[in-house]
Scaffold this motif. Sequence first.
Motif, PDB file in Angstrom:
ATOM      1  N   MET A   1      55.347  31.029   3.253  1.00 40.71           N
ATOM      2  CA  MET A   1      55.460  32.578   3.457  1.00 40.71           C
ATOM      3  C   MET A   1      54.660  33.019   4.488  1.00 40.71           C
ATOM      4  O   MET A   1      53.728  32.705   4.469  1.00 40.71           O
ATOM      5  N   PRO A   2      55.195  33.734   5.263  1.00 44.07           N
ATOM      6  CA  PRO A   2      54.504  34.361   6.328  1.00 44.07           C
ATOM      7  C   PRO A   2      53.393  35.301   5.963  1.00 44.07           C
ATOM      8  O   PRO A   2      53.532  35.952   4.909  1.00 44.07           O
ATOM      9  N   ASP A   3      52.187  35.451   6.949  1.00 49.03           N
ATOM     10  CA  ASP A   3      51.296  36.271   6.315  1.00 49.03           C
ATOM     11  C   ASP A   3      51.673  37.566   7.198  1.00 49.03           C
ATOM     12  O   ASP A   3      51.491  37.812   8.294  1.00 49.03           O
ATOM     13  N   PHE A   4      52.135  38.361   6.507  1.00 44.20           N
ATOM     14  CA  PHE A   4      52.739  39.840   6.899  1.00 44.20           C
ATOM     15  C   PHE A   4      51.437  40.625   7.485  1.00 44.20           C
ATOM     16  O   PHE A   4      51.680  41.463   8.291  1.00 44.20           O
ATOM     17  N   GLU A   5      50.310  40.757   6.853  1.00 44.44           N
ATOM     18  CA  GLU A   5      49.419  41.489   7.554  1.00 44.44           C
ATOM     19  C   GLU A   5      48.786  40.960   8.923  1.00 44.44           C
ATOM     20  O   GLU A   5      48.753  41.749   9.549  1.00 44.44           O
ATOM     21  N   ARG A   6      48.970  39.835   9.100  1.00 41.92           N
ATOM     22  CA  ARG A   6      48.703  39.111  10.534  1.00 41.92           C
ATOM     23  C   ARG A   6      49.687  39.714  11.539  1.00 41.92           C
ATOM     24  O   ARG A   6      49.177  39.954  12.581  1.00 41.92           O
ATOM     25  N   PHE A   7      50.817  39.610  10.911  1.00 42.11           N
ATOM     26  CA  PHE A   7      52.141  40.265  11.968  1.00 42.11           C
ATOM     27  C   PHE A   7      51.937  41.621  12.134  1.00 42.11           C
ATOM     28  O   PHE A   7      52.003  42.148  13.031  1.00 42.11           O
ATOM     29  N   ARG A   8      51.513  42.383  10.853  1.00 42.21           N
ATOM     30  CA  ARG A   8      51.389  43.877  11.038  1.00 42.21           C
ATOM     31  C   ARG A   8      50.240  44.113  12.275  1.00 42.21           C
ATOM     32  O   ARG A   8      50.625  44.936  13.289  1.00 42.21           O
ATOM     33  N   VAL A   9      49.071  43.363  11.941  1.00 44.57           N
ATOM     34  CA  VAL A   9      48.063  43.562  13.242  1.00 44.57           C
ATOM     35  C   VAL A   9      48.528  43.227  14.491  1.00 44.57           C
ATOM     36  O   VAL A   9      48.256  43.884  15.389  1.00 44.57           O
ATOM     37  N   LEU A  10      49.550  42.133  14.716  1.00 44.64           N
ATOM     38  CA  LEU A  10      49.986  41.757  15.737  1.00 44.64           C
ATOM     39  C   LEU A  10      50.789  42.849  16.422  1.00 44.64           C
ATOM     40  O   LEU A  10      50.856  43.270  17.667  1.00 44.64           O
ATOM     41  N   LEU A  11      51.626  43.259  15.575  1.00 54.54           N
ATOM     42  CA  LEU A  11      52.595  44.371  15.998  1.00 54.54           C
ATOM     43  C   LEU A  11      52.129  45.778  16.499  1.00 54.54           C
ATOM     44  O   LEU A  11      52.425  46.399  17.406  1.00 54.54           O
ATOM     45  N   GLU A  12      50.917  46.023  15.684  1.00 58.58           N
ATOM     46  CA  GLU A  12      50.230  47.470  16.056  1.00 58.58           C
ATOM     47  C   GLU A  12      49.326  47.037  17.271  1.00 58.58           C
ATOM     48  O   GLU A  12      49.416  48.029  18.163  1.00 58.58           O
ATOM     49  N   GLU A  13      48.941  46.014  17.738  1.00 58.34           N
ATOM     50  CA  GLU A  13      48.385  45.727  18.980  1.00 58.34           C
ATOM     51  C   GLU A  13      49.190  45.840  20.221  1.00 58.34           C
ATOM     52  O   GLU A  13      49.167  46.320  21.185  1.00 58.34           O
ATOM     53  N   GLU A  14      50.256  45.250  19.829  1.00 64.56           N
ATOM     54  CA  GLU A  14      51.740  45.255  20.700  1.00 64.56           C
ATOM     55  C   GLU A  14      51.983  46.854  20.951  1.00 64.56           C
ATOM     56  O   GLU A  14      52.248  47.315  22.228  1.00 64.56           O
ATOM     57  N   ARG A  15      52.007  47.453  20.074  1.00 61.38           N
ATOM     58  CA  ARG A  15      52.369  49.179  19.967  1.00 61.38           C
ATOM     59  C   ARG A  15      51.565  49.867  20.964  1.00 61.38           C
ATOM     60  O   ARG A  15      51.712  50.476  21.516  1.00 61.38           O
ATOM     61  N   ALA A  16      49.960  49.331  20.463  1.00 59.94           N
ATOM     62  CA  ALA A  16      49.280  50.214  21.321  1.00 59.94           C
ATOM     63  C   ALA A  16      49.171  49.992  22.934  1.00 59.94           C
ATOM     64  O   ALA A  16      49.209  50.916  23.698  1.00 59.94           O
ATOM     65  N   ARG A  17      49.583  48.562  23.320  1.00 61.06           N
ATOM     66  CA  ARG A  17      49.855  48.268  24.741  1.00 61.06           C
ATOM     67  C   ARG A  17      50.907  49.133  25.344  1.00 61.06           C
ATOM     68  O   ARG A  17      50.460  49.411  26.544  1.00 61.06           O
ATOM     69  N   LYS A  18      51.836  48.924  24.560  1.00 63.17           N
ATOM     70  CA  LYS A  18      52.907  49.703  24.927  1.00 63.17           C
ATOM     71  C   LYS A  18      52.752  51.205  25.400  1.00 63.17           C
ATOM     72  O   LYS A  18      53.069  51.862  25.928  1.00 63.17           O
ATOM     73  N   LEU A  19      52.149  51.809  24.289  1.00 66.50           N
ATOM     74  CA  LEU A  19      52.006  52.984  24.217  1.00 66.50           C
ATOM     75  C   LEU A  19      50.781  53.458  25.426  1.00 66.50           C
ATOM     76  O   LEU A  19      51.142  54.622  26.245  1.00 66.50           O
ATOM     77  N   ALA A  20      50.059  52.660  25.810  1.00 64.86           N
ATOM     78  CA  ALA A  20      49.059  52.720  26.781  1.00 64.86           C
ATOM     79  C   ALA A  20      49.769  52.618  28.200  1.00 64.86           C
ATOM     80  O   ALA A  20      49.544  53.176  29.246  1.00 64.86           O
ATOM     81  N   LEU A  21      50.623  51.770  28.310  1.00 64.40           N
ATOM     82  CA  LEU A  21      51.495  51.435  29.590  1.00 64.40           C
ATOM     83  C   LEU A  21      52.593  52.561  29.843  1.00 64.40           C
ATOM     84  O   LEU A  21      52.690  52.917  30.882  1.00 64.40           O
ATOM     85  N   LEU A  22      53.134  53.314  28.984  1.00 64.44           N
ATOM     86  CA  LEU A  22      53.970  54.415  29.347  1.00 64.44           C
ATOM     87  C   LEU A  22      53.600  55.487  30.100  1.00 64.44           C
ATOM     88  O   LEU A  22      54.039  55.771  31.199  1.00 64.44           O
TER      89      LEU A  22
END
Length: 120
Positions: A1-22
Amino acid sequence: MPDFERFRVLLEEERARKLALLPALRADISSANAARQDSNVDDEHDPEGATIAFELSQASALMQQSSAGLEQVDAALARIAAGTYGVCAVCGDPIAEGRLEARPSTPFCIIHAAAVRQGR
Protein backbone atom coordinates in the motif's frame (compact mmCIF):
# COMPACT_ATOMS: atom_id res chain seq x y z
CA MET A 1 0.00 0.00 0.00
CA PRO A 2 1.47 3.38 -1.02
CA ASP A 3 2.47 5.97 1.56
CA PHE A 4 -0.23 8.53 0.80
CA GLU A 5 1.29 11.14 3.11
CA ARG A 6 4.53 11.05 1.11
CA PHE A 7 2.57 11.52 -2.13
CA ARG A 8 0.56 14.36 -0.56
CA VAL A 9 3.82 16.14 0.30
CA LEU A 10 5.18 15.55 -3.24
CA LEU A 11 1.97 16.90 -4.76
CA GLU A 12 1.94 19.95 -2.52
CA GLU A 13 5.56 20.69 -3.47
CA GLU A 14 4.66 20.36 -7.16
CA ARG A 15 1.66 22.63 -6.62
CA ALA A 16 3.88 25.27 -5.02
CA ARG A 17 6.35 25.09 -7.95
CA LYS A 18 3.56 25.53 -10.48
CA LEU A 19 2.00 28.39 -8.55
CA ALA A 20 5.40 30.13 -8.42
CA LEU A 21 5.92 29.62 -12.17
CA LEU A 22 2.58 31.05 -13.31
CA PRO A 23 3.29 34.72 -12.42
CA ALA A 24 6.63 34.57 -14.25
CA LEU A 25 4.91 33.18 -17.34
CA ARG A 26 2.20 35.85 -17.14
CA ALA A 27 4.94 38.48 -16.95
CA ASP A 28 6.66 36.98 -20.01
CA ILE A 29 3.40 37.07 -21.94
CA SER A 30 2.73 40.67 -20.89
CA SER A 31 6.27 41.65 -21.83
CA ALA A 32 6.00 40.03 -25.26
CA ASN A 33 2.65 41.68 -25.88
CA ALA A 34 4.05 45.06 -24.85
CA ALA A 35 7.05 44.59 -27.15
CA ARG A 36 4.74 43.69 -29.98
CA GLN A 37 2.58 46.81 -29.43
CA ASP A 38 5.49 49.20 -28.99
CA SER A 39 7.29 48.13 -32.12
CA ASN A 40 6.54 48.47 -35.79
CA VAL A 41 9.53 46.31 -36.68
CA ASP A 42 8.96 43.22 -38.79
CA ASP A 43 10.29 40.77 -36.23
CA GLU A 44 9.40 37.80 -38.44
CA HIS A 45 12.47 38.55 -40.55
CA ASP A 46 14.84 39.58 -37.76
CA PRO A 47 18.13 37.71 -38.24
CA GLU A 48 19.08 38.31 -34.60
CA GLY A 49 17.07 35.44 -33.15
CA ALA A 50 13.65 34.43 -31.93
CA THR A 51 10.68 36.49 -32.96
CA ILE A 52 8.31 38.18 -30.56
CA ALA A 53 5.55 35.95 -31.91
CA PHE A 54 7.64 32.84 -31.18
CA GLU A 55 8.41 34.00 -27.63
CA LEU A 56 4.73 34.77 -27.05
CA SER A 57 3.74 31.36 -28.39
CA GLN A 58 6.28 29.59 -26.17
CA ALA A 59 5.20 31.46 -23.03
CA SER A 60 1.53 30.83 -23.81
CA ALA A 61 2.13 27.10 -24.31
CA LEU A 62 4.06 26.87 -21.04
CA MET A 63 1.27 28.76 -19.28
CA GLN A 64 -1.34 26.32 -20.59
CA GLN A 65 0.79 23.32 -19.57
CA SER A 66 1.40 24.71 -16.10
CA SER A 67 -2.28 25.53 -15.60
CA ALA A 68 -3.32 22.05 -16.73
CA GLY A 69 -0.67 20.50 -14.48
CA LEU A 70 -1.91 22.54 -11.55
CA GLU A 71 -5.45 21.28 -12.16
CA GLN A 72 -4.15 17.68 -12.21
CA VAL A 73 -2.25 18.20 -8.96
CA ASP A 74 -5.30 19.78 -7.31
CA ALA A 75 -7.45 16.85 -8.46
CA ALA A 76 -4.92 14.38 -7.01
CA LEU A 77 -4.89 16.24 -3.69
CA ALA A 78 -8.70 16.10 -3.69
CA ARG A 79 -8.52 12.32 -4.28
CA ILE A 80 -6.19 12.00 -1.30
CA ALA A 81 -8.66 13.94 0.85
CA ALA A 82 -11.54 11.79 -0.43
CA GLY A 83 -9.65 8.54 0.15
CA THR A 84 -9.66 7.57 -3.55
CA TYR A 85 -6.04 8.38 -4.37
CA GLY A 86 -4.09 5.51 -5.89
CA VAL A 87 -7.19 3.89 -7.37
CA CYS A 88 -7.74 3.90 -11.15
CA ALA A 89 -10.65 6.17 -12.12
CA VAL A 90 -11.65 3.70 -14.87
CA CYS A 91 -11.35 0.19 -13.44
CA GLY A 92 -11.07 0.83 -9.70
CA ASP A 93 -7.91 -1.27 -9.39
CA PRO A 94 -4.95 0.03 -7.38
CA ILE A 95 -2.44 2.12 -9.33
CA ALA A 96 1.05 0.64 -9.04
CA GLU A 97 3.27 2.54 -6.63
CA GLY A 98 5.96 2.85 -9.31
CA ARG A 99 3.46 4.62 -11.56
CA LEU A 100 2.52 6.98 -8.74
CA GLU A 101 6.24 7.64 -8.22
CA ALA A 102 6.59 8.62 -11.88
CA ARG A 103 3.28 10.50 -12.12
CA PRO A 104 1.94 11.35 -8.68
CA SER A 105 -1.10 13.16 -10.07
CA THR A 106 -2.29 10.35 -12.35
CA PRO A 107 -5.86 9.09 -11.92
CA PHE A 108 -5.24 6.03 -14.15
CA CYS A 109 -3.48 2.71 -13.95
CA ILE A 110 -0.96 2.09 -16.73
CA ILE A 111 -3.44 0.15 -18.87
CA HIS A 112 -6.10 2.83 -18.78
CA ALA A 113 -3.62 5.68 -19.15
CA ALA A 114 -2.62 4.19 -22.51
CA ALA A 115 -6.27 3.76 -23.50
CA VAL A 116 -7.10 7.36 -22.55
CA ARG A 117 -4.14 8.67 -24.58
CA GLN A 118 -5.31 6.66 -27.59
CA GLY A 119 -8.86 7.94 -27.20
CA ARG A 120 -10.49 4.64 -26.29
